[in-house]
Design a protein around this motif. Structure first.
Motif: not given
Lengths: 388, 182
Positions: A12-15, A17-22, A326-328
Motif C-alpha cells: 500500500n505504501q509503495f502504491f 508513493r510510487v506506483y499510483y503515479n506510474v 486489483v493490484l493488491l
C-alpha cells in the motif's frame, strides 16, 4: 535469515508513493486509445442503427407489424448498443490485461527488491524441455506439453523460475454410426481426436541450499494421474523405496519415493515436512515436489498459473481504490508464490557456508580450523589421562 | 490320515520358511539402516577431537565433560554390537549437549568464528545422524512389531530373532531443545 517479506501494508505504501503515479501515467497515455475505441465503436453502432432503420422503411416493415415498427427498431437499436458497449468493455479489458505484462514485472521487482531489468518475463515463452526433463515428473516421451509466461526472478541470493504449463495426450474416440444407403445398412466408424489434459498448472523451480545426493519425489496421495506416476513408478520399481514418514498430516497428503531412505529423511526433516504442510495452507491445489541430485528443487502446482493472476485487469477508467484493490490481489498472489521459498527455508545458508568435510581431519588434510588430527587427538588424550 | 498329516507338516514348513525369510528381510533392513547410522556417527566421531581441542583452550573448568566426551568417543568406536553402540551414543549425545550448555558461559568461545563454523558443521552432521536415526527407528519399529505379533513371536523365538533397541530422545534433549536437529 534476514526476512525480505513484503506485507500488504508495504505494498500500500509503495502504491501510494510510487506506483499510483506510474498507473496514472499509463491511464493518461491510454486516454487517446480509449477515446478512439469508444468513438469508433459508437460511430459504428450509430451507422448500423441508421442502416437498420432505413432498411425497415425500405421493406415497409410497418405493414407487417401492425404499425409497431418503432418497437422493433427500438429493440434492435438497443441490442446493437448493448453489443457495442460489451465490445468496448472487452477491448479495453484486453488492453488492461496486456498492461499486466508490465504490472507483473513491476510487482515482482518490488517483492524481490531488485530492479525491473533484472526480472525476466516472457509471456510467450515456457520453461525449457531440458528443465522439465530434469525434474523427472512428466513423462515427456509420452505426453505433449505447452506453456507460457516464463518468469525468472532473482530472489534472496537465488533465482526462482515460474512457468505456466500443461501436459496432455491426444485420445482417439471411436464411435460407430448406422447409415442407410440405397436400402442397405452400413456402419460408419467416426474417429475423433480429443485433447486430454493431464496437468494444468504452474512449474516452480528454485535452488535449495541443502544438498541432496539423491532424488526424492513427493506425489499427492490422491493423485490418479498415471502418466506422472508411471515414470516415477518405473524408477522406483528398479531402485527405490516408497517410505512413510513421521508426520501424520504430511503422510496423509503425500507419497514419498526415493532411492536412499536416509537421504530422504535428511532432506525431509521434521521441520521441512511441517513447512510443506504450511505451503498447503497458503496455496491450494495438488502439489508435485521433486528434490533432485544437487540442489534442484521443483514444485508443480495444479490449477495455479501466472495467466490467471494476469486476468485481474485494472479498471476501465481510473479509480484509485479499484486500482489498489486489483493490484493488491496481483501482489498477494505473486507474493504467495515467492513466499514458498521462505516457508520452505530453501535459502538456509547453513549448509553451503560450512562444509562438514573441512572439519573432519584426515591424514594429510589440514582442517579448516587449523587443528590437525594428531594434535587434536593428543590434546584429547592428555585431558583423558589427566582425569584417569 | 498319513497324507493329511504330511500336507499339514509341509504347509507348516513352507509357512515357517516364508516367515523366516520375512523376518530376515526386516532384520537386514535394520542392519542396513544401522550401517547408515554408523557411517554418520563415524563422521561425528571424527569431529570430536577437533571440538575437544578447540573448546579446551577456553573452558579449562569443564574438563570433566571433555574427558567424558573423549572417553565415550573411544568406547563408541569400539562398540561390539548395535545395542551397545546405541547406548554409548545416547550418553555421547548427552555429553555433547551438556558441553554446548556449558559453552553458553564463555562468550569469547561462543563468538569465535572457528567455534561457530565447527558448530555449524556439527549441526549438519547431527542432522544427518538424526535422519539416519529416524530411518533406523522406523525399521526397528517395523521389525519389532513383526516379530512381536502372535503367533509370529513363537516363530521368532524358535529362530532366535530378538527385538532391537530404538534410539530415543535423551534426558538432555527432552529438557532443552538445543541441538535437537529438525
Amino acid at each position: 535469515m534476514k526476512s525480505i517479506f513484503k506485507s500488504e501494508e508495504d505494498f500500500n505504501q509503495f502504491f501510494d508513493r510510487v506506483y499510483y503515479n506510474v498507473i496514472s501515467e499509463y491511464y493518461e497515455g491510454y486516454k487517446n486509445r480509449r477515446k478512439n475505441i469508444i468513438i469508433s465503436k459508437v460511430i459504428f453502432g450509430v451507422i448500423l442503427s441508421i442502416f437498420f432503420v432505413i432498411i425497415t422503411n425500405v421493406i415497409e416493415l410497418n405493414k407487417y407489424t401492425g404499425g409497431h415498427v418503432w418497437l422493433v427498431n427500438f429493440f434492435v437499436v438497443a441490442a446493437i448498443f448493448a453489443c457495442i458497449i460489451a465490445s468496448i468493455y472487452s477491448e479495453i479489458k484486453n488492453d488492461m490485461i496486456k498492461k499486466n505484462d508490465h504490472t507483473i514485472k513491476d510487482i515482482l521487482a518490488f517483492i524481490s527488491d531488485v530492479s525491473k531489468e533484472q526480472i525476466e518475463y516472457e509471456p510467450n515463452k515456457m520453461v525449457s524441455r531440458s528443465s522439465l526433463n530434469e525434474a523427472g515428473l512428466f513423462n515427456l516421451d509420452r505426453v505433449e506439453y505447452n506453456g507460457k509466461n516464463f518468469t525468472k526472478v532473482p530472489y534472496y541470493k537465488n533465482t526462482m523460475v515460474f512457468s505456466d504449463m500443461c501436459t496432455y495426450v491426444y485420445k482417439i474416440d471411436e464411435t460407430q454410426k448406422e447409415i442407410y444407403k440405397n436400402g442397405k445398412k452400413y456402419i460408419r466408424t467416426i474417429k475423433t481426436k480429443k485433447k486430454k489434459f493431464l496437468f494444468d498448472g504452474i512449474y516452480i523451480g528454485a535452488t535449495m541450499n541443502k544438498k541432496s545426493k539423491n532424488q526424492i519425489y513427493l506425489i499427492p496421495n490422491n493423485t490418479s494421474d498415471k502418466f506422472i506416476q508411471s515414470k516415477i513408478r518405473n524408477y522406483i520399481n528398479f531402485r527405490g523405496y516408497d517410505i512413510v514418514l513421521e508426520n501424520a498430516e504430511f503422510s496423509k497428503k503425500y507419497k514419498v519415493f526415493c532411492d536412499d531412505e536416509i537421504q530422504a529423511r535428511y532432506i525431509l526433516s521434521m521441520s521441512l515436512m511441517e513447512r510443506i504442510n504450511k505451503v498447503d495452507d497458503i496455496i491450494k491445489g495438488k502439489k508435485y515436489i521433486v528434490f533432485k541430485e544437487g540442489k534442484r528443487f521443483t514444485m508443480c502446482i495444479e490449477g495455479l498459473s501466472i495467466e490467471k493472476i494476469k486476468r485481474n485487469a485494472l479498471p476501465t477508467f481510473p479509480n484509485k481504490e479499484k486500482e489498489r484493490k486489483v493490484l493488491l490481489k496481483i501482489f498477494n498472489e505473486l507474493n504467495n508464490l515467492l513466499k514458498i521459498y521462505h516457508i520452505l527455508d530453501l535459502g538456509n545458508d547453513l549448509y553451503t557456508k560450512y562444509n562438514v568435510d573441512d572439519f573432519i581431519s584426515t591424514a594429510g588434510v589440514q582442517s579448516a580450523v587449523k587443528i590437525d588430527r594428531a594434535q587434536a587427538e593428543k590434546i584429547a588424550t592428555i585431558s583423558f589421562k589427566a582425569k584417569e | 490320515m498319513g497324507i493329511i498329516i504330511g500336507v499339514i507338516i509341509a504347509v507348516v514348513i513352507i509357512l515357517m520358511i516364508v516367515l523366516y525369510n520375512n523376518m530376515l528381510k526386516k532384520k537386514n533392513r535394520v542392519k542396513t539402516a544401522f550401517s547408515g547410522l554408523d557411517t554418520m556417527l563415524k563422521k561425528r566421531y571424527d569431529l570430536m577431537p577437533n571440538l575437544v581441542a578447540m573448546v579446551q583452550k577456553y573452558v579449562a573448568h569443564e574438563s570433566d565433560i571433555l574427558t567424558r566426551i573423549t572417553k565415550l568417543r573411544a568406547r563408541a568406536q569400539s562398540a561390539k554390537n548395535i545395542d551397545e553402540s546405541v547406548k554409548i551414543n545416547k550418553e555421547l549425545d548427552d555429553a555433547i549437549k551438556q558441553l554446548n550448555i556449558s559453552v553458553e558461559g564463555y562468550p569469547d568461545l561462543k563468538s569465535s568464528q572457528n567455534y561457530l563454523q565447527m558448530q555449524a558443521a556439527l549441526n549438519d552432521v547431527e542432522e544427518q545422524i538424526s535422519a539416519a536415526r529416524r530411518t533406523y527407528n522406523a525399521n526397528v519399529e517395523t521389525y519389532n512389531t513383526y516379530i512381536g505379533m502372535v503367533p509370529l513371536n513363537i516363530v521368532a523365538l524358535i529362530f532366535g530373532f530378538k527385538p532391537y533397541e530404538q534410539f530415543t530422545a535423551t534426558e538432555v534433549e527432552r529438557e532443552n531443545k538445543i541441538w535437537i536437529n529438525q
